[in-house]
Design an enzyme around this catalytic site. Sequence first.
Site, PDB file in Angstrom:
ATOM      1  N   GLU A 251       0.844  -1.197   0.000  1.00  0.00           N
ATOM      2  CA  GLU A 251       0.000   0.000   0.000  1.00  0.00           C
ATOM      3  C   GLU A 251       0.875   1.241   0.000  1.00  0.00           C
ATOM      4  OE1 GLU A 251      -3.354  -0.338   2.612  1.00  0.00           O
ATOM      5  OE2 GLU A 251      -3.350   1.800   3.050  1.00  0.00           O
TER       6      GLU A 251
ATOM      7  N   GLU B 213      -3.188  10.440   2.890  1.00  0.00           N
ATOM      8  CA  GLU B 213      -4.413  10.668   3.663  1.00  0.00           C
ATOM      9  C   GLU B 213      -4.414  12.122   4.120  1.00  0.00           C
ATOM     10  OE1 GLU B 213      -6.120   6.817   5.824  1.00  0.00           O
ATOM     11  OE2 GLU B 213      -4.198   7.433   6.658  1.00  0.00           O
TER      12      GLU B 213
ATOM     13  N   ASP C  11       0.152   5.368   0.563  1.00  0.00           N
ATOM     14  CA  ASP C  11      -0.951   6.197   1.057  1.00  0.00           C
ATOM     15  C   ASP C  11      -0.696   7.692   1.015  1.00  0.00           C
ATOM     16  OD1 ASP C  11      -2.255   3.889   1.832  1.00  0.00           O
ATOM     17  OD2 ASP C  11      -1.680   4.040   3.926  1.00  0.00           O
TER      18      ASP C  11
END
Length: 286
Positions: free
Chosen positions: A99, A103, A101
Amino acid sequence: MTSLNSVSLVLVISSCFAIAFGGNFHQDFDITWGDGRAKILNNGELLTLSLDKTSGSGFQSKNEYLFGKIDMLLKLVPGNSAGTVTAYYLSSQGQTHDEIDFEFLGNLSGDPYILHTNVFGQGKGNREQQFYLWFDPTADFHTYSILWNPQRIIFSVDGTPIREFKNSESLGVAYPKNQPMRIYSSLWNADDWATRGGLVKTDWNQAPFIASYRNFNANASVSSSSSCTQSSTSSSSNSWLNEELDSTSQARLKWVQKNYMIYNYCSDSKRFSQGFPPECSINTTE
């Protein structure tokens, strides 16, 4: 010196096709949840996610990617966005997933958003770096990019690199390289932790909260579960496969990390009292 593993990796990538999308959301994405709160508008040129007290919303890419350069323009929830999180990331599936990311943690009006980044390899994350931005991300669209190749992952904002995560497999650190990943995004309520550790709750009088997306572009290797097809177009280039930061980009990265980084797991001696993770030795701008 080129290893057999490197040669094999290049052969795998070259057996897939590198493509460049022009950003039609109908063509490239599926809305996955939200009961109508996510909308594709303007003939596929604009996508909006909405959050209210009942539910948030989200979407995912139709394709899976194995390395590439991914760009998306986002305009974040304006006003009092405390308690909300807008997540935009690449991910595979399963307990040993990879993953990458972005955010965006909402905040009270007038306080800056926090841009949270993380990298997972084989299910292991805990590699957080957080930043303030040098502009208001709610006033207009800005480009958030992920460059992912066998050597490194580079997070960029409007073309300015903010983080580089290098392949540290030689140090025993898992690196995302074998699992194709889809692009995901969601807008959701996380007021138990998102703003000041959960001290500031979501003000539902401000709902619906809306984040907007446009100008998606992927210059990437697209993975197929059945087969990969070789294709070349005038707009496609696999220069990203070996791309790295030049001296100018390295200077810009240092500028961002000096002036706008607010958390770096590789500097958190309290958290890692027994010693920093091994990749910290090479993922430094010093």
